[in-house]
Enzyme design. Structure first.
Site, PDB file in Angstrom:
ATOM      1  N   ILE A   1       0.853  -1.206   0.000  1.00  0.00           N
ATOM      2  CA  ILE A   1       0.000   0.000   0.000  1.00  0.00           C
ATOM      3  C   ILE A   1       0.884   1.249   0.000  1.00  0.00           C
ATOM      4  CG2 ILE A   1      -1.913   1.161   1.154  1.00  0.00           C
ATOM      5  CD1 ILE A   1      -2.479  -1.550   2.610  1.00  0.00           C
TER       6      ILE A   1
ATOM      7  N   LYS B   1       1.204  -7.826   9.307  1.00  0.00           N
ATOM      8  CA  LYS B   1      -0.218  -7.935   8.960  1.00  0.00           C
ATOM      9  C   LYS B   1      -0.727  -9.361   8.796  1.00  0.00           C
ATOM     10  CE  LYS B   1       0.782  -7.630   4.034  1.00  0.00           C
ATOM     11  NZ  LYS B   1       0.403  -7.175   2.715  1.00  0.00           N
TER      12      LYS B   1
ATOM     13  N   TYR C   1      -3.065  -9.572  15.919  1.00  0.00           N
ATOM     14  CA  TYR C   1      -2.867  -8.549  14.879  1.00  0.00           C
ATOM     15  C   TYR C   1      -3.865  -7.408  15.055  1.00  0.00           C
ATOM     16  CZ  TYR C   1      -3.514  -6.279  10.360  1.00  0.00           C
ATOM     17  OH  TYR C   1      -3.683  -5.340   9.377  1.00  0.00           O
TER      18      TYR C   1
ATOM     19  N   TYR D   1      -8.814  -0.094   6.882  1.00  0.00           N
ATOM     20  CA  TYR D   1      -8.895  -0.629   5.524  1.00  0.00           C
ATOM     21  C   TYR D   1      -9.666  -1.936   5.529  1.00  0.00           C
ATOM     22  CZ  TYR D   1      -4.217   1.679   5.288  1.00  0.00           C
ATOM     23  OH  TYR D   1      -3.133   2.506   5.392  1.00  0.00           O
ATOM     24  N   PHE D   2     -10.410  -2.151   4.448  1.00  0.00           N
ATOM     25  CA  PHE D   2     -10.970  -3.469   4.200  1.00  0.00           C
ATOM     26  C   PHE D   2      -9.904  -4.241   3.395  1.00  0.00           C
ATOM     27  CE2 PHE D   2     -14.933  -3.633   6.440  1.00  0.00           C
ATOM     28  CZ  PHE D   2     -14.930  -2.366   6.975  1.00  0.00           C
TER      29      PHE D   2
ATOM     30  N   ASN E   1      -2.878 -14.351   1.375  1.00  0.00           N
ATOM     31  CA  ASN E   1      -4.110 -13.673   0.983  1.00  0.00           C
ATOM     32  C   ASN E   1      -4.685 -14.235  -0.302  1.00  0.00           C
ATOM     33  OD1 ASN E   1      -2.391 -10.989   2.273  1.00  0.00           O
ATOM     34  ND2 ASN E   1      -4.341 -11.622   3.131  1.00  0.00           N
TER      35      ASN E   1
ATOM     36  N   ARG F   1     -15.765 -10.593   1.933  1.00  0.00           N
ATOM     37  CA  ARG F   1     -14.914  -9.459   2.300  1.00  0.00           C
ATOM     38  C   ARG F   1     -15.222  -8.300   1.346  1.00  0.00           C
ATOM     39  NH1 ARG F   1     -14.364 -12.643   5.633  1.00  0.00           N
ATOM     40  NH2 ARG F   1     -12.496 -13.475   6.651  1.00  0.00           N
TER      41      ARG F   1
END
Ligand code: NAD
Ligand code: UFG
Length: 344
Positions: free
Chosen positions: A14, A88, A152, A179-180, A201, A233
């Site tokens: 990001i 994360k 987390y 954030y999503f 992910n 999600r």
């Protein structure tokens, strides 16, 4: 005069996309990163894409006050900070909680200490939708209760609370962005998500299956109470998320201190794992073989936020759809089959 912004973790997924957006808007940047989960190559490409050299790198750890001070003392005074540096991976946080408390909470404390010392009290912090825990009422609003279920998310909520206390104690301007699920890549395919080893992910796993690096996707559970049984999600394009940082900074710079904001950053539109698989197949024309396996421990059935507050306060909303997330993610994967390590 150009505003100067310190970006911790600016070489990451990001952070690199946000750095590009800010450079294109004429900001001067200092990036502090220890490359724990990223490569300096990302920053080289950001500068090339922006056709700008207004980005300096300080290699160091955000838990090291001397390193953070070096970043502040490089060049002119820093006007604001975006704090991406952190860890994360949910499962890793369960296995090694102390490391997560150290990097995520202690790193943020050290950064805030250096900010106080430099009288720079404008901060955008990377929080997460997982602070809501396992909610049952949707869409999620920022005022709803938080109940994080793993270390987390607990560390991220603790940082939010530490920053609230700072706002109550002095002239801070702080935005916590929850954030999503950011996915995709810059449309050039020059920067993108570069997970080390097997991706945790969904999205990078899908692009690696499409590229033939993995034989099939394993879908973690099809027995959730969702429309097709797979987890839901709120996926958003990483460029939309990067732009959210730029408008948030702008908003903070024009606010009177103390000022504190907590905002959901997502599309407001939840998609199941199967929706994403089918969307990817449609956008790219490539088949994604999959099998359904057991649920992944720690996963919740659904996270879907209401992004209305960000729209009302910042005028920001996500512009890019799933097809664009898939196309751009696939362009990046094709051009960089081994991520930044593809570079000879
Ligand atoms: P990333 O791992 O790609 O980026 C994090 C960056 O921070 C990397 O460049 C890494 O090298 C750096 N870093 C890590 N520890 C550091 C330390 N101790 N000192 C200095 N630099 C350090 O992750 P990302 O997806 O870009 O996420 C950025 C932030 O957003 C993280 O704080 C993450 O927790 C948060 N977040 C991410 C997601 C997501 O789905 N990607 C969702 C919600 C929140
Ligand atoms: N999934 C699979 N197979 C995989 C990977 C994921 O079926 O190989 C499923 C998961 O079970 C879940 C969905 O895809 O239902 C999304 O999983 P991700 O791992 O992509 O994302 P998470 O929502 O679990 O977590 C991510 C980041 C966190 C961040 C959070 C914000 O990993 O750091 O999004 O919502 F906080």
């Amino acid at each position: 005069m150009a505003r100067r912004v310190l970006i911790t973790g600016g070489a990451g997924f990001i952070g690199s996309h946000t750095a590009l957006v800010l450079l294109e808007q004429g900001y001067e940047l200092v990036v502090l990163d220890n490359f724990d989960n990223s490569s300096p190559e990302a920053l080289k490409r950001v500068k090339t894409l922006a056709n700008s050299n207004a980005l300096e790198l300080v290699e160091g750890d955000v838990r090291d006050l001397d390193a953070v001070n070096r970043a502040f003392d490089r060049g002119g005074p820093v006007d604001g900070v975006i704090h991406f540096a952190g860890l994360k991976a949910v499962a890793e946080s369960v296995a090694n909680p102390l490391h997560y408390w150290d990097v995520n909470l202690n790193g943020s404390r050290v950064l805030a200490t250096a900010m106080e010392q430099h009288q720079c009290r404008t901060l955008v912090f990377s929080s997460t939708s997982t602070v809501y825990g396992e909610p049952e009422v949707f869409p999620l609003h920022e005022e709803m209760p938080t109940a994080p279920v793993h270390p987390y998310a607990q560390t991220k909520l603790a940082v939010e609370q530490m920053l609230s206390a700072l706002c109550r104690s002095g002239d801070w301007r702080v935005a916590c962005l929850r954030y999503f699920n950011p996915v995709g890549a810059h449309p050039s395919g020059r920067i993108g998500e570069d997970p080390l080893g097997t991706p945790n992910n969904l999205f990078p796993f899908i692009t690696q299956v499409a590229a033939g690096r993995r034989d099939k996707l394993r879908i973690f559970g099809q027995d959730y109470s969702t429309h097709d049984g797979t987890g839901i999600r709120d996926y958003l394009h990483v460029m939309d998320l990067a732009e959210a940082h730029s408008v948030t900074l702008d908003h903070l710079f024009h606010s009177t201190a103390p000022h504190q904001l907590t905002l959901n950053i997502g599309t407001g539109c939840g998609l199941s794992v199967l929706d994403v698989v089918r969307g990817f197949e449609k956008a790219t024309g490539l088949p994604i073989p999959y099998e359904v396996v057991a649920r992944r421990p720690g996963d919740v059935p659904k996270l879907e936020g209401c992004p209305q507050k960000a729209k009302d306060i910042l005028g920001w909303s996500a512009k890019r759809d799933l097809a664009q997330m898939c196309r751009d993610g696939w362009t990046w994967q094709q051009a960089n089959p081994l991520g930044y390590r593809s570079v000879p």
